[in-house]
Design a protein around this motif. Structure first.
Motif, PDB file in Angstrom:
ATOM      1  N   ALA A 181       0.231   1.726  29.822  1.00 29.42           N
ATOM      2  CA  ALA A 181      -0.899   2.420  29.192  1.00 29.42           C
ATOM      3  C   ALA A 181      -1.977   1.436  28.749  1.00 29.42           C
ATOM      4  O   ALA A 181      -1.687   0.429  28.099  1.00 29.42           O
ATOM      5  CB  ALA A 181      -0.402   3.229  28.001  1.00 29.42           C
ATOM      6  N   CYS A 221      -1.312  -1.082  25.616  1.00 33.70           N
ATOM      7  CA  CYS A 221      -0.409  -0.442  24.660  1.00 33.70           C
ATOM      8  C   CYS A 221       0.361  -1.519  23.903  1.00 33.70           C
ATOM      9  O   CYS A 221       0.865  -2.467  24.490  1.00 33.70           O
ATOM     10  CB  CYS A 221       0.567   0.472  25.399  1.00 33.70           C
ATOM     11  SG  CYS A 221       1.860   1.093  24.321  1.00 33.70           S
ATOM     12  N   HIS A 259       2.073   9.491  22.737  1.00 33.06           N
ATOM     13  CA  HIS A 259       2.512   8.304  23.479  1.00 33.06           C
ATOM     14  C   HIS A 259       3.701   7.595  22.844  1.00 33.06           C
ATOM     15  O   HIS A 259       4.486   6.961  23.545  1.00 33.06           O
ATOM     16  CB  HIS A 259       1.352   7.327  23.679  1.00 33.06           C
ATOM     17  CG  HIS A 259       1.718   6.177  24.566  1.00 33.06           C
ATOM     18  ND1 HIS A 259       1.937   6.337  25.923  1.00 33.06           N
ATOM     19  CD2 HIS A 259       2.004   4.875  24.290  1.00 33.06           C
ATOM     20  CE1 HIS A 259       2.296   5.178  26.447  1.00 33.06           C
ATOM     21  NE2 HIS A 259       2.355   4.271  25.477  1.00 33.06           N
ATOM     22  N   CYS A 318       6.428   6.021  25.163  1.00 37.69           N
ATOM     23  CA  CYS A 318       6.340   4.575  25.353  1.00 37.69           C
ATOM     24  C   CYS A 318       7.738   3.973  25.452  1.00 37.69           C
ATOM     25  O   CYS A 318       8.621   4.312  24.661  1.00 37.69           O
ATOM     26  CB  CYS A 318       5.583   3.962  24.176  1.00 37.69           C
ATOM     27  SG  CYS A 318       5.174   2.244  24.458  1.00 37.69           S
ATOM     28  N   CYS A 367       4.852  -1.374  29.453  1.00 43.96           N
ATOM     29  CA  CYS A 367       4.241  -0.049  29.403  1.00 43.96           C
ATOM     30  C   CYS A 367       2.843  -0.180  29.997  1.00 43.96           C
ATOM     31  O   CYS A 367       2.102  -1.098  29.646  1.00 43.96           O
ATOM     32  CB  CYS A 367       4.163   0.424  27.956  1.00 43.96           C
ATOM     33  SG  CYS A 367       3.218   1.940  27.763  1.00 43.96           S
TER      34      CYS A 367
HETATM   35 ZN   LIG Z   1       3.124   2.386  25.559  1.00 45.14          ZN
END
Ligand SMILES: [Zn+2]
Ligand SMILES: [Zn+2]
Length: 405
Positions: A268, A253, A284, A288, A266
């Motif tokens: 992700a 991310c 997201h 986030c 983060c």
């Molecule tokens: Zn993120």
């Protein structure tokens, strides 16, 4: 609503809902009264702090007077008593009992009711203040879906079984009405209780032919690992040893680098930039940089709920206007389980984490959350292989299943 941050407002609303028989909704309002009343007390211990968690409605430079504290304590007691009564109203005896034992708990309950064990119940019905668009699939939705299906041999229409075949016969006669346009009288789902919405092939289909590919942005995995794409949920390829352009690092991310107050990034990760931007554009961005590690332990349908709520907050839309939710099959007259944790507390925690003012923003009122959860549960499809439970809410399934209202 006048005075949305006063516990009395929510106590009065709770009583009004109980009198009208909306017992499942009364639990939600009583919970909000408790939350507000407790926040006043918490301020008396933290001079100069905001009253309420993230609500910012009053800042005190000095503590509350003893008289005000006494009044706040009485409000907390009154709100807790009412919440207990509301829980008993919907047969949530274990939740009511647990509240009785633990008045000072930060979170009001700590356990999850598993289906009928410890949970109460109610029958899902139409609330009289619901718009037609939120009650069932509107003609605009049907028109939009048929527009999207134009390049496929599929179409959404109403099916009807005019005559029931004789016992033992398989000769079901089905009539299909393709016209879902506005001009046709009685062509909305709401006004066609005799017919069922469905997806039909408009020509013969060859064996093995792919006629429709349905994608969804609403899906979740029970246990989401660092090696899963956080959008399409597929297993990510192993990163190369050299850390090439295509390694895992290139699709982390790119939003907030660290969670607030931590050195943690983060978490992700995505299989492709397509998934990365799809997740960002869907839900997201709002998540986030916020700490949602607690959400890892959610049940799979609650993870889907969180995703839908995050989308709605990010896009400023009513949850029942979410582009996928508008296409889901509504189901009324069914028994639904209710518990303080599952039905009320957990969705509210999600909304608070997403920055929603739960006392002012009526788009996220209890009835909306209840309707949204029911629609997700009614349309959720999933698989459970090798301990990798995953589920999605897909609009094509909502047309294919036979549970329509
Ligand atoms: Zn993120
Ligand atoms: Zn992906």
């Amino acid at each position: 609503m006048k005075l949305p941050y006063h516990p009395r407002t929510w106590l009065d609303r709770t009583e009004a809902l109980r009198q009208r028989g909306y017992l499942e909704l009364a639990v939600g309002d009583a919970y909000k009264a408790v939350k507000l009343a407790k926040s006043i007390l918490s301020v008396s211990r933290r001079h100069g702090a905001n009253i309420g968690y993230g609500m910012g409605f009053c800042i005190l430079s000095q503590g509350l007077s003893p008289r005000a504290i006494n009044h706040a304590q009485e409000l907390v007691k009154e709100a807790l008593d009412l919440l207990r009564q509301c829980l008993v109203d919907v047969d949530c005896y274990s939740d009511a009992h647990q509240l009785l034992q633990s008045d000072d708990m930060e979170r009001l309950t700590t356990h999850r009711a598993c289906q009928d064990a410890g949970a109460g119940s109610y029958v899902l019905r139409r609330y009289y203040w619901m718009d037609n668009e939120h009650f069932s699939r509107s003609k605009d939705v049907l028109t939009q879906v048929n527009e999207e299906l134009r390049s496929t041999p599929c179409k959404v229409g109403f099916s009807k079984i005019p005559t029931t075949p004789e016992a033992g016969s398989n000769n079901w006669e089905v009539s299909i009405d393709w016209d879902t346009s506005e001009s046709v009288h009685g062509s909305t789902e709401n006004s066609r209780p005799d017919a069922m919405l469905g997806l039909f092939a408009t020509r013969d289909i060859r064996e093995g032919e792919t006629i429709l590919v349905d994608k969804t942005d609403v899906s979740a995995k029970r246990v989401l690992c660092d090696t899963d794409c956080h959008h399409c949920l597929i297993d990510l390829p192993k990163p190369s040893a050299e850390g090439s352009e295509n390694s895992l690092d290139s699709i982390l991310c790119s939003g907030s680098p660290y969670l607030p107050g931590t050195r943690r990034r983060c978490s992700a990760v995505y299989c492709s930039t397509t998934c990365q931007s799809a997740a960002r554009d869907s839900h997201h961005s709002i998540m986030c940089g916020k700490d949602f590690t607690w959400a890892q332990g959610l049940m799979i349908s609650d993870k889907i709920l969180l995703q839908v709520l995050a989308y709605c907050v990010q896009h400023g839309c009513h949850p029942l206007d979410h582009p996928t939710v508008t296409r889901l099959t509504p189901q009324y007259g069914v028994k639904r389980y209710v518990s303080l944790f599952d039905t009320i507390e957990e969705p509210i925690e999600m909304l608070l984490e997403l920055g929603v003012d739960i006392f002012v923003d009526q788009r996220f009122d209890t009835w909306v959350l209840i309707m949204l959860k029911a629609r997700i549960d009614n349309n959720k499809w999933g698989k459970n292989t090798n301990d990798k439970e995953m589920a999605a809410v897909r609009s094509d399934n909502s047309w294919l299943q036979n549970l329509a209202y």
